[in-house]
Design a protein around this motif. Structure first.
Motif, PDB file in Angstrom:
ATOM      1  N   TYR A 136       0.620  -1.315  -0.416  1.00  0.00           N
ATOM      2  CA  TYR A 136      -0.013  -0.375  -0.288  1.00  0.00           C
ATOM      3  C   TYR A 136       0.867   1.543   0.237  1.00  0.00           C
ATOM      4  O   TYR A 136       0.483   2.480  -0.654  1.00  0.00           O
ATOM      5  N   PHE A 137       2.085   0.906   0.686  1.00  0.00           N
ATOM      6  CA  PHE A 137       2.894   2.204   0.695  1.00  0.00           C
ATOM      7  C   PHE A 137       3.306   2.755  -0.441  1.00  0.00           C
ATOM      8  O   PHE A 137       3.679   3.765  -0.997  1.00  0.00           O
ATOM      9  N   ASN A 138       4.257   1.426  -0.928  1.00  0.00           N
ATOM     10  CA  ASN A 138       4.165   1.716  -2.418  1.00  0.00           C
ATOM     11  C   ASN A 138       3.211   2.292  -3.316  1.00  0.00           C
ATOM     12  O   ASN A 138       4.089   2.814  -4.469  1.00  0.00           O
ATOM     13  N   ASP A 139       2.109   2.164  -2.952  1.00  0.00           N
ATOM     14  CA  ASP A 139       1.400   2.605  -4.398  1.00  0.00           C
ATOM     15  C   ASP A 139       0.645   4.087  -3.752  1.00  0.00           C
ATOM     16  O   ASP A 139      -0.511   4.037  -4.821  1.00  0.00           O
ATOM     17  N   HIS A 154      -1.142   5.803   1.767  1.00  0.00           N
ATOM     18  CA  HIS A 154      -0.665   5.673   2.979  1.00  0.00           C
ATOM     19  C   HIS A 154      -1.083   5.315   4.547  1.00  0.00           C
ATOM     20  O   HIS A 154      -0.682   4.730   4.973  1.00  0.00           O
ATOM     21  N   LYS A 155      -2.271   5.884   3.809  1.00  0.00           N
ATOM     22  CA  LYS A 155      -2.903   5.299   5.643  1.00  0.00           C
ATOM     23  C   LYS A 155      -3.606   4.106   5.294  1.00  0.00           C
ATOM     24  O   LYS A 155      -3.594   3.574   6.378  1.00  0.00           O
ATOM     25  N   GLU A 156      -3.624   3.100   4.394  1.00  0.00           N
ATOM     26  CA  GLU A 156      -4.296   1.456   5.035  1.00  0.00           C
ATOM     27  C   GLU A 156      -2.546   1.343   4.990  1.00  0.00           C
ATOM     28  O   GLU A 156      -2.921   0.133   5.863  1.00  0.00           O
ATOM     29  N   CYS A 158       7.220  -2.482  12.873  1.00  0.00           N
ATOM     30  CA  CYS A 158       8.001  -1.526  13.618  1.00  0.00           C
ATOM     31  C   CYS A 158       8.558  -0.415  13.373  1.00  0.00           C
ATOM     32  O   CYS A 158       8.335   1.275  12.533  1.00  0.00           O
ATOM     33  N   TYR A 159       9.399  -0.912  11.961  1.00  0.00           N
ATOM     34  CA  TYR A 159      10.856   0.298  11.525  1.00  0.00           C
ATOM     35  C   TYR A 159       9.697   0.570  10.274  1.00  0.00           C
ATOM     36  O   TYR A 159      10.787   2.706  10.636  1.00  0.00           O
ATOM     37  N   PHE A 160       9.606   0.212   9.860  1.00  0.00           N
ATOM     38  CA  PHE A 160       9.177   1.026   8.728  1.00  0.00           C
ATOM     39  C   PHE A 160       7.479   1.871   8.858  1.00  0.00           C
ATOM     40  O   PHE A 160       7.810   3.379   8.665  1.00  0.00           O
ATOM     41  N   LEU A 161       6.828   1.703  10.037  1.00  0.00           N
ATOM     42  CA  LEU A 161       6.236   2.602  10.107  1.00  0.00           C
ATOM     43  C   LEU A 161       6.729   4.119  11.215  1.00  0.00           C
ATOM     44  O   LEU A 161       6.121   5.388  11.233  1.00  0.00           O
ATOM     45  N   ALA A 162       7.508   3.744  11.514  1.00  0.00           N
ATOM     46  CA  ALA A 162       8.016   5.543  12.836  1.00  0.00           C
ATOM     47  C   ALA A 162       9.247   5.893  11.122  1.00  0.00           C
ATOM     48  O   ALA A 162       8.743   7.103  11.391  1.00  0.00           O
ATOM     49  N   SER A 163       9.343   5.713  10.348  1.00  0.00           N
ATOM     50  CA  SER A 163      10.330   5.689   9.194  1.00  0.00           C
ATOM     51  C   SER A 163       9.007   7.249   8.390  1.00  0.00           C
ATOM     52  O   SER A 163       9.231   7.964   8.435  1.00  0.00           O
ATOM     53  N   ILE A 164       7.748   6.568   8.563  1.00  0.00           N
ATOM     54  CA  ILE A 164       6.786   7.077   7.679  1.00  0.00           C
ATOM     55  C   ILE A 164       6.488   8.258   9.247  1.00  0.00           C
ATOM     56  O   ILE A 164       6.226   9.560   8.407  1.00  0.00           O
ATOM     57  N   TYR A 165       6.496   7.696  10.149  1.00  0.00           N
ATOM     58  CA  TYR A 165       6.103   9.359  11.600  1.00  0.00           C
ATOM     59  C   TYR A 165       7.268   9.931  11.224  1.00  0.00           C
ATOM     60  O   TYR A 165       7.114  11.157  11.804  1.00  0.00           O
ATOM     61  N   ARG A 166       8.632   9.204  10.891  1.00  0.00           N
ATOM     62  CA  ARG A 166       9.853  10.883  10.741  1.00  0.00           C
ATOM     63  C   ARG A 166       9.176  11.452   9.276  1.00  0.00           C
ATOM     64  O   ARG A 166      10.252  12.888  10.101  1.00  0.00           O
ATOM     65  N   ARG A 167       8.545  11.475   8.828  1.00  0.00           N
ATOM     66  CA  ARG A 167       8.869  12.094   7.522  1.00  0.00           C
ATOM     67  C   ARG A 167       7.470  12.850   7.158  1.00  0.00           C
ATOM     68  O   ARG A 167       7.416  13.740   6.569  1.00  0.00           O
ATOM     69  N   GLY A 168       6.330  12.141   7.396  1.00  0.00           N
ATOM     70  CA  GLY A 168       4.707  12.693   7.346  1.00  0.00           C
ATOM     71  C   GLY A 168       5.186  12.200   5.705  1.00  0.00           C
ATOM     72  O   GLY A 168       5.259  12.534   5.200  1.00  0.00           O
TER      73      GLY A 168
END
Length: 188
Positions: free
Chosen positions: A26-29, A32-34, A51-61
């Motif tokens: 979903y992220f690559n597509d 983002h919310k899904e 967890c790591y990938f989720l952290a990366s999303i929150y670090r950048r938005g």
């Protein structure tokens, strides 16, 4: 087919690996919310990369997901606790810099040390530096030297020499001693 079976496996069987696959897809597509929803399921199912990938999303938005440094650090810590060595290293750097959250050298030290024990040379280097300078811990030259030497205990000897040479050039006698030790060890 793999996509549909992964959604079923995640939602019905609570398979964290499948949840991560769906979240990452979903992220690559650009959905983002899904992606956030499925990565959260992966993370809470004890999948460290979720967890790591989720952290990366929150670090950048991304997209509708706002930047949130506190959540980013929370998920990095969880990934580290689950054994993701690069999450430990990144958490150490975030706590040390104080740019995203309040600086905390005690936590930075702890996360660098965890990264070292998970075989990350930079984690060993930073742990040694903290001991040498007395950052986040009492100054201890013997432990500093020990961690500097651990920097060289891994397969990539170029990284070892790079870090120790850097220390030596910065005037660290302990870094120079560890570099000398590494050079002797490699010449045997």
């Amino acid at each position: 087919l793999e996509y549909k079976s992964s959604i079923t496996s995640c939602n019905e069987n609570r398979n964290p690996k499948a949840c991560f696959f769906i979240g990452h897809t979903y992220f690559n597509d650009g959905i983002h919310k899904e992606a956030e929803t499925y990565l959260m399921k992966a993370c809470y199912g004890s999948h460290p990369k979720g967890c790591y990938f989720l952290a990366s999303i929150y670090r950048r938005g991304f997209g509708p997901i706002d930047k949130n440094s506190d959540l980013a650090v929370q998920y990095l810590q969880k990934a580290c606790d689950l054994g993701d060595k690069y999450s430990c290293l990144r958490a150490g750097g975030i706590f040390q810099s104080g740019e995203e959250i309040k600086q905390d050298n005690l936590l930075a030290f702890d996360y660098y040390k965890k990264a070292c024990h998970l075989n990350v040379p930079l984690g060993c280097y930073e742990t040694g530096r903290f001991y040498e300078k007395g950052i986040g811990r009492e100054k201890d030259d013997n432990l500093a030297k020990s961690y500097y030497k651990k920097t060289c205990g891994f397969e990539d000897k170029k990284i070892c020499k790079f870090y120790l040479n850097k220390l030596c050039k910065l005037g660290s006698s302990l870094g120079c001693e560890a570099l000398e030790f590494a050079n002797k060890k490699n010449n045997k």
